[in-house]
Design an enzyme around this catalytic site. Structure first.
Site, mmCIF file in Angstrom:
data_model
loop_
_atom_site.group_PDB
_atom_site.id
_atom_site.type_symbol
_atom_site.label_atom_id
_atom_site.label_comp_id
_atom_site.label_asym_id
_atom_site.label_seq_id
_atom_site.Cartn_x
_atom_site.Cartn_y
_atom_site.Cartn_z
ATOM 1 N N ASP A 67 5.041 -9.685 9.095
ATOM 2 C CA ASP A 67 3.857 -10.524 8.876
ATOM 3 C C ASP A 67 4.155 -11.728 7.991
ATOM 4 O O ASP A 67 3.772 -12.859 8.291
ATOM 5 C CB ASP A 67 2.728 -9.705 8.236
ATOM 6 C CG ASP A 67 2.161 -8.683 9.214
ATOM 7 O OD1 ASP A 67 2.460 -8.787 10.426
ATOM 8 O OD2 ASP A 67 1.446 -7.771 8.762
ATOM 9 N N ARG A 69 -0.903 -5.374 -7.421
ATOM 10 C CA ARG A 69 -1.423 -6.642 -6.874
ATOM 11 C C ARG A 69 -1.777 -7.692 -7.908
ATOM 12 O O ARG A 69 -1.389 -8.854 -7.775
ATOM 13 C CB ARG A 69 -2.626 -6.376 -5.946
ATOM 14 C CG ARG A 69 -2.317 -5.526 -4.717
ATOM 15 C CD ARG A 69 -1.038 -5.891 -4.048
ATOM 16 N NE ARG A 69 -0.882 -5.263 -2.746
ATOM 17 C CZ ARG A 69 0.250 -5.231 -2.064
ATOM 18 N NH1 ARG A 69 1.346 -5.761 -2.578
ATOM 19 N NH2 ARG A 69 0.315 -4.658 -0.892
ATOM 20 N N ASP A 73 -6.370 -5.017 -0.586
ATOM 21 C CA ASP A 73 -5.376 -5.885 -1.219
ATOM 22 C C ASP A 73 -5.763 -7.363 -1.191
ATOM 23 O O ASP A 73 -5.524 -8.096 -2.142
ATOM 24 C CB ASP A 73 -4.005 -5.678 -0.572
ATOM 25 C CG ASP A 73 -3.388 -4.347 -0.996
ATOM 26 O OD1 ASP A 73 -3.710 -3.888 -2.109
ATOM 27 O OD2 ASP A 73 -2.608 -3.783 -0.219
ATOM 28 N N SER A 84 2.283 2.091 7.786
ATOM 29 C CA SER A 84 2.280 0.915 6.926
ATOM 30 C C SER A 84 2.441 1.428 5.495
ATOM 31 O O SER A 84 1.675 2.279 5.044
ATOM 32 C CB SER A 84 0.956 0.168 7.101
ATOM 33 O OG SER A 84 0.690 -0.582 5.946
HETATM 34 N N1 ARG Z 1 -5.313 2.279 -0.125
HETATM 35 C C1 ARG Z 1 -4.453 1.884 -1.170
HETATM 36 C C2 ARG Z 1 -5.093 0.836 -2.032
HETATM 37 O O1 ARG Z 1 -6.000 0.200 -1.596
HETATM 38 C C3 ARG Z 1 -3.086 1.513 -0.695
HETATM 39 C C4 ARG Z 1 -2.928 0.292 0.144
HETATM 40 C C5 ARG Z 1 -1.535 0.221 0.606
HETATM 41 N N2 ARG Z 1 -1.185 -0.850 1.471
HETATM 42 C C6 ARG Z 1 -0.357 -0.681 2.535
HETATM 43 N N3 ARG Z 1 0.040 -1.729 3.157
HETATM 44 N N4 ARG Z 1 0.030 0.479 2.952
HETATM 45 O O2 ARG Z 1 -4.710 0.637 -3.150
#
Ligand code: ARG
Length: 407
Positions: free
Chosen positions: A14, A95, A124, A176
């Site tokens: 991506d 993040r 995110d 993912s």
């Molecule tokens: N659900 C988790 C969060 O919002 C993890 C997100 C992980 N992202 C990924 N690309 N797998 O913090």
């Protein structure tokens, strides 16, 4: 005049396509920023070379492990930070840190925007956007994967037509994932079927408890003011301690989490995590708090812990409320100093001893044996007064029972 954009670049499909898209569709010079937050970095050199080939004007890599541990994980440990009581917020804590460095680099190179590879369905995007706008409201935020309404296949097609070198996508990615020092987050693929246990293939950091060693291992963690400072008696910087503990606890199958989680964007989502060090340290920290904090602080603090977990999850790490809660938590940790031993065995971490110079546990008050200093004669009077309001109430409302008020 050319305008510049700083892209958070993982080297994946991506964000590779995004470099080209930002150039072609938006007319940007693209500077990429790759943050080392403790994820495996094999393939980094290839990824940077690829970014250059696609046309990035500059590729930056920044080691954020120390800052991540000291500024984010330390307060998370003091707060026993768990979203919905189970998720240690690894991705959510990473993040705001990455976003703050996107802002820093954007300011340094005079960029007008930052960009990230998040989609429209996750948390995110919120964390990146809100943090960026909080730290520098003048910066634009561009999310190609959110704005460009094409499927993954179409995006690959688009890139191929333009001879964009892409990472190897021949091996289909089953999940993912997002990784940093605090844990590994796993989404999509067969995990989306919440009626089934996660496939063993989803895990990379933890042994299955069945295959974990048949002999337990003791691990001791020393804390100063609620922050881990030693592992098995050896002083270590927090990021190294976390990294080593991930290996030790993961080997014993400790740290697997299977959760149906409430995303900020309103959907429930089945998520799996591996967080060996995070769960072990939070368990050890709670053990030490139980020994060293007064009952009222212990019972009150979780309310603010939960609030901070929610703020963190929801992208509000840099909010005034989060600042105040962190300050409160830090103020409770002055006596959370000492050592905790845990036994790691086939998926669980159990208490195996705790000591502290500030221990409020007094054996002479607690003992039923020799050397008891508890004043037994004080108990009867105390109980009479403790129960007095109920005695009065039951006398007024009827014999023996405090009846419910009539509607
Ligand atoms: N659900 C988790 C969060 O919002 C993890 C997100 C992980 N992202 C990924 N690309 N797998 O913090």
């Amino acid at each position: 005049m050319t305008k510049t954009c700083v892209l958070a670049y993982s080297g994946g499909l991506d964000t590779s396509v995004a470099i080209k898209w930002l150039q072609e569709e938006k007319g940007y010079d693209v500077v990429t920023l790759t943050a080392d937050v403790g994820q495996p970095l094999d393939g980094l050199q290839d990824a940077l070379a690829r970014a250059k080939k696609i046309g990035a004007v500059k590729t930056e890599v920044v080691d954020l492990k120390q800052e991540f541990a000291n500024e984010y994980l330390a307060p998370a440990i003091q707060a026993n930070l768990l979203y919905e009581h189970v998720y240690p917020l690894a991705t959510a804590l990473g993040r705001p840190l990455i976003a703050s460095h996107l802002v820093r680099v954007a300011e340094a190179v005079g960029a007008e925007a930052i960009a990230h590879g998040c989609t429209a369905k996750g948390n995110d995007q919120v964390r990146f956007d809100v943090t960026t706008k909080t730290l520098n409201p003048r910066l634009k935020v561009i999310a190609p994967m959110r704005e460009w309404l094409v499927t993954r296949e179409e995006a690959v097609q688009w890139a191929k037509q333009r001879n964009v070198p892409l990472p190897d996508i021949s091996r289909k990615k089953t999940y993912s994932t997002d990784e940093n020092l605090w844990g590994r987050s796993i989404e999509s693929g067969d995990i989306e079927d919440a009626s089934k246990a996660p496939n063993e293939a989803a895990f990379a950091w933890t042994k299955s408890p069945q295959d974990a060693p048949n002999t337990p291992e003791l691990v001791s963690i020393g804390f100063e003011n609620g922050i881990p400072t030693t592992l098995n008696g050896k002083s270590l910087e927090l990021w190294k301690l976390v990294q080593q503990l991930n290996g030790i606890a993961g080997k014993h199958g400790v740290g697997r989490i299977d959760h149906v989680e409430d995303r900020l964007v309103g959907i429930k989502s089945r998520e799996v995590y591996e967080c060996p060090a995070a769960l072990t340290l939070i368990k050890a920290h709670r053990d030490l708090e139980a020994l060293t904090l007064t009952k009222d602080v212990l019972l009150f603090k979780p309310q603010l812990e939960q609030k901070l977990a929610e703020l963190t999850y929801n992208g509000l790490w840099f909010s005034p409320l989060a600042d105040s809660i962190r300050a409160f938590h830090a103020s409770t940790q002055g006596t959370v100093t000492g050592e905790v031993t845990l036994q790691l065995f086939k998926g669980s971490a159990t208490s195996a001893g705790r000591t502290s110079p500030f221990s409020l546990y007094k054996a002479d008050l607690a003992t039923y044996g020799q050397g008891d200093t508890f004043d037994h004669t004080a108990a009867t009077g105390f109980i009479t007064i403790w129960g007095l309001p109920l005695q009065v109430a039951s006398a007024v409302r009827g014999k023996g029972k405090a009846k419910k008020a009539k509607k």
